[in-house]
Design an enzyme around this catalytic site. Structure first.
Site, PDB file in Angstrom:
ATOM      1  N   TYR A 191       0.853  -1.188   0.000  1.00  0.00           N
ATOM      2  CA  TYR A 191       0.000   0.000   0.000  1.00  0.00           C
ATOM      3  C   TYR A 191       0.885   1.232   0.000  1.00  0.00           C
ATOM      4  O   TYR A 191       1.863   1.295   0.765  1.00  0.00           O
ATOM      5  CB  TYR A 191      -0.899  -0.001   1.251  1.00  0.00           C
ATOM      6  CG  TYR A 191      -1.797   1.203   1.381  1.00  0.00           C
ATOM      7  CD1 TYR A 191      -2.807   1.445   0.454  1.00  0.00           C
ATOM      8  CD2 TYR A 191      -1.649   2.096   2.447  1.00  0.00           C
ATOM      9  CE1 TYR A 191      -3.644   2.546   0.581  1.00  0.00           C
ATOM     10  CE2 TYR A 191      -2.491   3.196   2.583  1.00  0.00           C
ATOM     11  CZ  TYR A 191      -3.485   3.415   1.647  1.00  0.00           C
ATOM     12  OH  TYR A 191      -4.310   4.508   1.781  1.00  0.00           O
TER      13      TYR A 191
ATOM     14  N   ASP B 173       9.248   2.576  -0.190  1.00  0.00           N
ATOM     15  CA  ASP B 173       8.221   3.205   0.627  1.00  0.00           C
ATOM     16  C   ASP B 173       8.482   2.794   2.076  1.00  0.00           C
ATOM     17  O   ASP B 173       8.166   1.680   2.483  1.00  0.00           O
ATOM     18  CB  ASP B 173       6.830   2.770   0.173  1.00  0.00           C
ATOM     19  CG  ASP B 173       5.735   3.476   0.966  1.00  0.00           C
ATOM     20  OD1 ASP B 173       6.033   3.979   2.075  1.00  0.00           O
ATOM     21  OD2 ASP B 173       4.587   3.520   0.500  1.00  0.00           O
TER      22      ASP B 173
ATOM     23  N   LYS C 281       4.478   8.653   9.136  1.00  0.00           N
ATOM     24  CA  LYS C 281       4.227   8.039  10.449  1.00  0.00           C
ATOM     25  C   LYS C 281       5.238   8.473  11.520  1.00  0.00           C
ATOM     26  O   LYS C 281       5.123   9.569  12.036  1.00  0.00           O
ATOM     27  CB  LYS C 281       4.156   6.521  10.304  1.00  0.00           C
ATOM     28  CG  LYS C 281       3.115   6.121   9.222  1.00  0.00           C
ATOM     29  CD  LYS C 281       2.348   4.890   9.517  1.00  0.00           C
ATOM     30  CE  LYS C 281       1.470   4.502   8.337  1.00  0.00           C
ATOM     31  NZ  LYS C 281       0.144   4.117   8.651  1.00  0.00           N
TER      32      LYS C 281
HETATM   33  C1  PLP Z   1       3.699   1.850   3.357  1.00  0.00           C
HETATM   34  C2  PLP Z   1       2.713   2.979   3.349  1.00  0.00           C
HETATM   35  N1  PLP Z   1       2.812   3.941   2.432  1.00  0.00           N
HETATM   36  C3  PLP Z   1       1.970   4.994   2.404  1.00  0.00           C
HETATM   37  C4  PLP Z   1       0.943   5.098   3.309  1.00  0.00           C
HETATM   38  C5  PLP Z   1       0.009   6.271   3.275  1.00  0.00           C
HETATM   39  O1  PLP Z   1       0.242   7.086   4.373  1.00  0.00           O
HETATM   40  P1  PLP Z   1      -0.892   8.090   4.919  1.00  0.00           P
HETATM   41  O2  PLP Z   1      -1.969   7.228   5.504  1.00  0.00           O
HETATM   42  O3  PLP Z   1      -0.176   8.947   5.906  1.00  0.00           O
HETATM   43  O4  PLP Z   1      -1.379   8.880   3.749  1.00  0.00           O
HETATM   44  C6  PLP Z   1       0.785   4.108   4.279  1.00  0.00           C
HETATM   45  C7  PLP Z   1      -0.305   4.196   5.274  1.00  0.00           C
HETATM   46  O5  PLP Z   1      -0.592   3.301   6.013  1.00  0.00           O
HETATM   47  C8  PLP Z   1       1.701   3.024   4.313  1.00  0.00           C
HETATM   48  O6  PLP Z   1       1.582   2.041   5.205  1.00  0.00           O
END
Ligand code: PLP
Length: 429
Positions: free
Chosen positions: A149, A237, A265
């Site tokens: 994700y 990511d 995060k």
């Molecule tokens: C690996 C990863 N990338 C991107 C995101 C998106 O982050 P946000 O919820 O702060 O938009 C998440 C959210 O859980 C994530 O786990």
């Protein structure tokens, strides 16, 4: 306690109110209980490893805002940093010291990351990293992996894990076919073909949005090689893994250096922050110096940078080691407790990230995660744990996030609850 408003001060009353004015009653679908049944608890406060709901019930919280919280709720160092920053003004629209310090800290810890730009969410970070990759290479195609994700930007919503998977959505309605026409979804843990039409390959080095799935030996190295051969960029990511998997995140952990990174995060200490970074020559394409536009009114917000710096300053290499040890013991205890009730269970642990699959076999990809989720055991276990005062994420595709304040003693209570919960759902079956 909350404001009773127009009903009794119960979770049910608050959720009913929420549903009237917020779609589905939640501001992010992962908070919904749609896949586990029941009514979400409405949180009034948190402290350390615990949260309390409007009914005064306390839960050991393993959600920890899906990994945004590392030091536990309301840690005094973070609270003081945010209060002090707020007293000096909440946002200016001009450069601030805090954003420079946070960028220096990130670049100082992540090997190969020379520059970062701060944004306000992980979604923005991933969306912007992909735009930079496309601008830098002059190519359109993006390769991502099923079950990973990267936030909810149109181009990245294909084959997403986490909430998209929990709700059983193949992808998302409202995303034009044209927006994902250049997105290729490949199976995780298999190095996909990468040719000279590909701008970037984006990956969660340790996948943490289909439960917790480790990269197979050679997978990340293979991605690096394929990208190099095709002139494509490799994007890590690290929104979950950054500064959680270890002081240098997944990059230091796996020893492979990508061209671009996404963070979020932990670096915001529980306030809204994301960041994307990379080699200096790659980020030169960004406006104002280059032709790739990206912007944000609240980017590098002073409260968020203060909170992020407080967390990164308070959590050192020794803390990482200790937490990883506790997480490993916890995962072992959990597997034993649930296994004793004759339920199939896997509790993969990567650094401090702990997964929970009700599966006989180890899970190595999204197909495996889906197979394990399909038996419905997670939903029943979730409910039985909540009854016993333990809050897991209300969906089978999320990681558990023990942090600084989840002591062995606290985690032991979770293991004990897990044994009883597993027995209870076996008996009911
Ligand atoms: C690996 C990863 N990338 C991107 C995101 C998106 O982050 P946000 O919820 O702060 O938009 C998440 C959210 O859980 C994530 O786990």
């Amino acid at each position: 306690m909350g404001d009773p408003g127009d009903g009794p001060d119960t979770n049910a009353a608050w959720f009913a109110r929420a549903r009237r004015v917020i779609p589905g009653g939640v501001d992010s679908p992962v908070r919904s209980f749609a896949s586990v049944g029941g009514t979400p608890y409405t949180v009034v406060r948190g402290e350390g490893p615990y949260v309390w709901d409007v009914e005064g019930r306390r839960y050991v919280d393993l959600v920890q805002s899906y990994g945004a919280v590392l030091l536990g709720h309301a840690h005094p160092v973070v609270t003081a940093a945010v209060a002090s920053a707020a007293a000096r003004g909440t946002t200016f629209g001009a450069p601030t010291e805090g954003e420079v310090r946070l960028a220096e800290t990130i670049c100082g810890r992540v090997p190969g990351c020379e520059q970062v730009r701060l944004v306000s969410s992980g979604t923005e970070a991933a969306m912007s990293a992909v735009r930079v990759a496309r601008g830098y290479t002059g190519r359109d195609r993006v390769v991502k992996f099923a079950g990973c994700y990267h936030g909810h930007a149109d181009a990245l919503l294909a084959g997403g894990g986490s909430g998209v998977a929990t709700l059983g959505l193949p992808d998302s309605a409202g995303v034009p076919r044209s927006a994902v026409a250049d997105t290729v979804v490949a199976p995780y843990n298999v190095v996909p073909p990468v040719d000279e039409t590909v701008a970037c390959v984006i990956v969660e080095v340790v996948a943490a949005n289909m439960g917790v799935v480790a990269p197979a030996p050679g997978f990340i190295e293979g991605l690096r090689r394929s990208c190099d051969e095709a002139g494509a960029l490799l994007v890590f990511d690290e929104v979950i893994t950054g500064f959680r998997l270890g002081p240098g995140g997944a990059t230091a952990w796996c020893g492979v250096t990508p061209d671009l990174w996404c963070f979020g995060k932990v670096i915001g200490g529980g306030l809204p922050v994301g960041a994307f970074g990379g080699r200096r020559d790659v980020l030169e394409v960004l406006a104002p110096g280059g032709p790739v536009y990206q912007a944000g009114t609240l980017s590098g917000n002073p409260l968020a940078t203060a909170a992020g710096l407080a967390v990164l300053g308070a959590f050192g290499p020794a803390d990482h080691e200790e937490l990883n040890g506790r997480a490993a013991r916890f995962a072992g205890g959990l597997a034993e407790a649930i296994g004793s009730a004759r339920l199939p269970v896997q509790t993969p642990v990567m650094g401090p990230l702990v997964g929970l699959f009700f599966s006989e076999e180890p899970v190595t990809d999204y197909e495996g995660a889906r197979r394990s989720a399909a038996n419905g055991l997670y939903a029943r276990f979730f409910g039985a744990m909540l009854e016993r005062g333990v809050a897991l994420a209300p969906g089978p595709y999320e990681a558990m996030f023990p942090g600084l304040t989840h002591s062995d003693a606290v985690l032991d209570t979770v293991v004990e609850a897990a044994g009883a919960a597993a027995e209870a759902i076996t008996v009911r079956a």
